[in-house]
Motif scaffolding. Structure first.
Motif, PDB file in Angstrom:
ATOM      1  N   ARG A 158       0.930  -1.205   0.085  1.00 42.03           N
ATOM      2  CA  ARG A 158       0.102  -0.005   0.060  1.00 42.03           C
ATOM      3  C   ARG A 158       1.043   1.306  -0.031  1.00 42.03           C
ATOM      4  O   ARG A 158       1.722   1.404   0.899  1.00 42.03           O
ATOM      5  CB  ARG A 158      -1.011   0.039   0.986  1.00 42.03           C
ATOM      6  N   LEU A 159       0.682   2.172  -1.127  1.00 41.50           N
ATOM      7  CA  LEU A 159       1.521   3.194  -1.122  1.00 41.50           C
ATOM      8  C   LEU A 159       0.707   4.410  -0.943  1.00 41.50           C
ATOM      9  O   LEU A 159      -0.413   4.666  -1.533  1.00 41.50           O
ATOM     10  CB  LEU A 159       2.077   3.235  -2.597  1.00 41.50           C
ATOM     11  N   ASP A 160       1.208   5.327   0.265  1.00 45.59           N
ATOM     12  CA  ASP A 160       0.459   6.596   0.628  1.00 45.59           C
ATOM     13  C   ASP A 160       1.296   7.644  -0.091  1.00 45.59           C
ATOM     14  O   ASP A 160       2.538   7.778   0.375  1.00 45.59           O
ATOM     15  CB  ASP A 160       0.372   6.470   2.192  1.00 45.59           C
ATOM     16  N   ASN A 190      -3.774   6.859  -1.982  1.00 45.16           N
ATOM     17  CA  ASN A 190      -3.100   5.689  -1.621  1.00 45.16           C
ATOM     18  C   ASN A 190      -3.599   4.472  -2.587  1.00 45.16           C
ATOM     19  O   ASN A 190      -4.547   4.763  -3.347  1.00 45.16           O
ATOM     20  CB  ASN A 190      -3.302   5.172  -0.187  1.00 45.16           C
ATOM     21  N   ASP A 191      -2.784   3.696  -2.827  1.00 47.76           N
ATOM     22  CA  ASP A 191      -3.127   2.661  -3.821  1.00 47.76           C
ATOM     23  C   ASP A 191      -2.230   1.345  -3.243  1.00 47.76           C
ATOM     24  O   ASP A 191      -1.211   1.286  -2.805  1.00 47.76           O
ATOM     25  CB  ASP A 191      -2.562   2.972  -5.309  1.00 47.76           C
ATOM     26  N   ILE A 192      -3.077   0.123  -3.548  1.00 47.51           N
ATOM     27  CA  ILE A 192      -2.605  -1.209  -3.095  1.00 47.51           C
ATOM     28  C   ILE A 192      -2.238  -1.729  -4.699  1.00 47.51           C
ATOM     29  O   ILE A 192      -3.050  -1.968  -5.267  1.00 47.51           O
ATOM     30  CB  ILE A 192      -3.419  -1.989  -2.460  1.00 47.51           C
ATOM     31  N   ALA A 193      -1.051  -2.460  -4.368  1.00 45.67           N
ATOM     32  CA  ALA A 193      -0.723  -3.371  -5.637  1.00 45.67           C
ATOM     33  C   ALA A 193       0.135  -4.474  -5.267  1.00 45.67           C
ATOM     34  O   ALA A 193       0.984  -4.607  -4.123  1.00 45.67           O
ATOM     35  CB  ALA A 193       0.317  -2.459  -6.582  1.00 45.67           C
ATOM     36  N   ILE A 194       0.198  -5.713  -6.057  1.00 47.91           N
ATOM     37  CA  ILE A 194       0.999  -6.727  -5.860  1.00 47.91           C
ATOM     38  C   ILE A 194       2.539  -6.398  -5.807  1.00 47.91           C
ATOM     39  O   ILE A 194       2.907  -5.513  -6.725  1.00 47.91           O
ATOM     40  CB  ILE A 194       0.767  -7.816  -7.016  1.00 47.91           C
ATOM     41  N   HIS A 224       1.690   1.354  -9.066  1.00 49.80           N
ATOM     42  CA  HIS A 224       0.622   2.200  -8.559  1.00 49.80           C
ATOM     43  C   HIS A 224       0.358   3.430  -9.080  1.00 49.80           C
ATOM     44  O   HIS A 224       0.829   3.728 -10.121  1.00 49.80           O
ATOM     45  CB  HIS A 224       1.413   2.640  -7.044  1.00 49.80           C
ATOM     46  N   ALA A 225      -1.065   3.886  -8.693  1.00 52.95           N
ATOM     47  CA  ALA A 225      -1.529   4.995  -9.510  1.00 52.95           C
ATOM     48  C   ALA A 225      -2.147   6.045  -8.263  1.00 52.95           C
ATOM     49  O   ALA A 225      -2.753   5.446  -7.116  1.00 52.95           O
ATOM     50  CB  ALA A 225      -2.627   4.801 -10.417  1.00 52.95           C
ATOM     51  N   TRP A 226      -2.042   7.092  -8.652  1.00 44.53           N
ATOM     52  CA  TRP A 226      -2.559   8.076  -7.483  1.00 44.53           C
ATOM     53  C   TRP A 226      -3.047   9.328  -8.229  1.00 44.53           C
ATOM     54  O   TRP A 226      -2.404   9.980  -9.052  1.00 44.53           O
ATOM     55  CB  TRP A 226      -1.646   8.478  -6.391  1.00 44.53           C
TER      56      TRP A 226
END
Length: 378
Positions: A158-160, A190-194, A224-226
């Protein structure tokens, strides 16, 4: 605050096992703290800049501390698997793209550039990565004080992303309603990615229950996308998309939750007795069972000397009994060899009726005297 919460939760789990000795298999808990250095996240926007092409910006965050908590299971001396939670913070250092493109990137928000002050510093914000990974690890030298290991993991990241910055090098920016001199961009998403990671390191055995892990991790994964929001209608990059990459080194404490292994069996000199029917040298079912037990004891303990001695009772002539005791001794010795006892450690002897277990007169059929003894030494 985040550091205190992370370390507190990890230490609570670790010290719950502090009174338990380690063994080759079983559950363990661990905490790691160290340092990480993220690479720039190279992104592309889904909306175009004023020049008609999408934004290509690299988002660079500062090097910072990092922390991990782990719960794992040691399946055997070499293989273990674990679940790992990780936190990688980092203040935003820069957001910029190619110099020939306009806007070039982001700088400090709310600063009006003049001929005397053409630059405006770095944007405000941070990029934080929260990971949950499942790792598989191979220990190369589990019995040594220094044990190298390699591993791999897969999970989620999870990228914030939080950013407030002013577009830099905006062409023709003037202080009007449609084209204000200060034009900011805000990101709070934020975005969650494998994610997947490679692991390498070594552990030092401090005590039976404690190991010190030195670990290197390289993590990356899917894009990731934000979403971003510009303060001016003319500058709306929309969503940025890019791949997170990071390297870290940590020092960790790993405790075993498992019960201590049983002590190894102690092998001492021991004698087994094989009994025979009257006037026979063939092993009965009961006699074969005793031989099997003696062979296992000898092989497990790696006996260095085994002596088999045959005996008879006093019925019959001394000459006949000598031959009968010889046959009994050799029957037992052959049975031991057939079950894996090395012939080189075997010695065979026979006493006839001269060394009875129970003293009797001549001609007495005493069952306890019709025997062969197996003396095992280490």
């Amino acid at each position: 605050m985040k550091l205190n919460l992370l370390a507190g939760a990890a230490l609570a789990a670790v010290f719950a096992a502090s009174g338990v000795s380690a063994q080759e298999t079983g559950w363990y808990g661990a905490v790691d703290l160290g340092y990480h250095w993220p690479q720039s996240v190279k992104t592309q926007s889904d909306q175009n800049a004023p020049d008609g092409a999408s934004y290509h910006w690299a988002w660079k965050s500062e090097k910072d501390w990092t922390g991990f908590v782990r719960l794992g299971y040691q399946f055997n001396p070499h293989w273990r698997a674990e679940v790992e939670g990780g936190y990688r913070p980092g203040d935003l250092k820069s957001v910029h793209g190619p110099a020939q493109r306009q806007p070039v990137g982001l700088c400090t928000p709310g600063v009006t550039r003049t001929a005397a002050a053409p630059t405006c510093g770095s944007p405000d914000g941070s990029i934080e990565a929260w990971t949950l990974m499942a790792n598989v690890i191979y220990d190369f030298a589990p019995g040594s004080w220094l044990n190298p290991f390699l591993g791999a993991g897969v999970g989620i990241n999870r990228l914030d992303v939080k950013t407030l910055g002013q577009f830099s090098n905006v062409p023709g920016a003037i202080n009007t309603t449609t084209n204000p001199a200060i034009q900011n961009l805000t990101v709070d998403d934020n975005d969650i990615a494998i994610a997947w990671q490679a692991i390498a390191g070594a552990s030092i055995k401090a005590t039976d229950k404690l190991k010190i892990d030195f670990t290197y991790r390289y993590i990356t994964g899917a894009d990731h996308a934000w979403q971003s929001v510009g303060s001016a209608a003319a500058l709306q990059p929309g969503a940025f998309e890019g791949q997170y990459k990071d390297q870290s080194v940590t020092v960790g404490l790993r405790y075993s939750f498992a019960s201590p292994p049983p002590p190894p069996p102690q092998y001492e000199a021991r004698e087994f007795i094989v009994y025979f029917p009257f006037d026979q040298s063939v092993l009965t079912t009961e006699a074969q069972s005793v031989v099997t037990e003696a062979a296992k004891y000898s092989n497990d303990g790696h006996a260095t000397k085994i002596v088999v001695v045959g005996h008879t009772d006093t019925s019959g002539s001394p000459k006949y009994n000598a031959k009968l005791s010889e046959r009994r001794a050799k029957a037992v010795a052959d049975a031991l060899v057939s079950q894996g006892v090395p012939a080189a450690v075997l010695g065979v002897d026979w006493k006839g009726e001269s060394a009875p277990a129970v003293a009797t007169g001549d001609g007495v059929k005493e069952p306890l005297n019709r025997r062969s003894t197996i003396s095992i030494n280490f």
